[in-house]
Design an enzyme around this catalytic site. Structure first.
Site, PDB file in Angstrom:
ATOM      1  N   PHE A   9      13.223  40.596 -22.329  1.00 58.68           N
ATOM      2  CA  PHE A   9      11.784  40.330 -22.349  1.00 58.68           C
ATOM      3  C   PHE A   9      11.659  39.191 -20.926  1.00 58.68           C
ATOM      4  O   PHE A   9      12.414  38.041 -21.284  1.00 58.68           O
ATOM      5  CB  PHE A   9      11.257  39.568 -23.297  1.00 58.68           C
ATOM      6  N   GLY A  10      10.946  39.297 -20.233  1.00 56.09           N
ATOM      7  CA  GLY A  10      10.712  38.362 -18.953  1.00 56.09           C
ATOM      8  C   GLY A  10       9.327  37.697 -19.061  1.00 56.09           C
ATOM      9  O   GLY A  10       8.319  38.544 -19.386  1.00 56.09           O
ATOM     10  N   TYR A  11       9.260  36.387 -18.939  1.00 56.53           N
ATOM     11  CA  TYR A  11       8.038  35.794 -19.069  1.00 56.53           C
ATOM     12  C   TYR A  11       7.884  34.754 -17.871  1.00 56.53           C
ATOM     13  O   TYR A  11       6.681  34.040 -17.752  1.00 56.53           O
ATOM     14  CB  TYR A  11       8.055  34.951 -20.328  1.00 56.53           C
ATOM     15  N   GLY A  12       8.717  34.716 -17.129  1.00 56.09           N
ATOM     16  CA  GLY A  12       8.506  33.680 -15.816  1.00 56.09           C
ATOM     17  C   GLY A  12       9.007  34.619 -14.695  1.00 56.09           C
ATOM     18  O   GLY A  12       8.263  35.615 -14.227  1.00 56.09           O
ATOM     19  N   SER A  13       9.918  34.170 -13.836  1.00 57.09           N
ATOM     20  CA  SER A  13       9.975  34.868 -12.689  1.00 57.09           C
ATOM     21  C   SER A  13      10.536  36.317 -12.792  1.00 57.09           C
ATOM     22  O   SER A  13      10.376  37.252 -12.102  1.00 57.09           O
ATOM     23  CB  SER A  13      11.051  34.092 -11.820  1.00 57.09           C
ATOM     24  N   GLU A  59      19.927  32.846 -14.320  1.00 58.19           N
ATOM     25  CA  GLU A  59      19.577  31.900 -15.171  1.00 58.19           C
ATOM     26  C   GLU A  59      20.292  31.021 -15.742  1.00 58.19           C
ATOM     27  O   GLU A  59      20.134  30.352 -16.814  1.00 58.19           O
ATOM     28  CB  GLU A  59      18.910  33.066 -16.475  1.00 58.19           C
TER      29      GLU A  59
END
Ligand code: SIN
Length: 190
Positions: free
Chosen positions: A24-28, A99
């Protein structure tokens, strides 16, 4: 201050033996998907909000003048919307490096936005309040000012914010925190 969580993340393998993993990606990771993926689907996770509370000493700032990037902060009853990617396990290796400034692989349940009721277990890179690069809460004007001036090896901090705001708009996601900060940079009041 430079953190490096790469080695720690390599020990965190809850999906060992799986041929593909949901991330799950929520930023870049929403707007900069420069890694191979099998498929991607809009999704959300429960109990978290996106906040520009994490310092960036390696991408959008420097050790002397850190930028600010997003992490997730616990908020029961709300959902954080983003993008889910199904990736081969080896794709985590370069992502751990990307990250590395305080984010740890955590297990989460992803709920897909394109198919009501469908969900899967996956990973999310989360930078907790106890990591050394965590900056925490600050007035929105102060956060916006820091983002407007910070610059790092990956480019201006403002690009990170404005690209994220544009990607969320495109996904149809309302995010008051991100849009209020973006409005301060573009001069559009919110
Ligand atoms: C993410 O996008 O999911 C993690 C934070 C970032 O890389 O901006």
């Amino acid at each position: 201050m430079m953190l490096d969580t790469t080695r720690q993340n390599q020990q965190r393998n809850p999906f060992a033996g799986h041929s593909a993993i949901w991330l799950f990606g929520y930023g870049s990771l929403i707007w900069k998907a420069d890694f191979p993926y099998i498929e991607r689907r809009p999704a959300h996770i429960h109990g978290w909000v996106r906040r520009f509370w994490q310092g960036s000493h390696d991408h959008r700032g420097t050790p002397e003048a850190p930028g600010r990037v997003v992490t997730l902060v616990r908020r029961p009853g709300v959902a954080c919307h983003g993008m889910a990617y199904r990736i081969a396990p080896e794709v985590l290796t370069p992502l751990d490096v990307r990250e590395k400034n305080g984010y740890l692989r955590e297990v989460t349940r992803l709920h897909f936005d394109d198919a009501a009721g469908e969900s899967a277990e996956g990973l999310v890179y989360l930078a907790g309040a106890d990591n050394a690069a965590f900056l925490g809460e600050a007035p929105l004007d102060a956060i916006a000012e820091q983002i407007a001036t910070a610059h790092g090896p990956s480019g201006p901090n403002s690009d990170y914010l404005l690209n994220l705001a544009a990607a969320l708009h495109e996904l149809g996601v309302e995010d008051d925190h991100v849009f209020a900060l973006a409005g301060r940079l573009t001069g559009e009041a919110r």
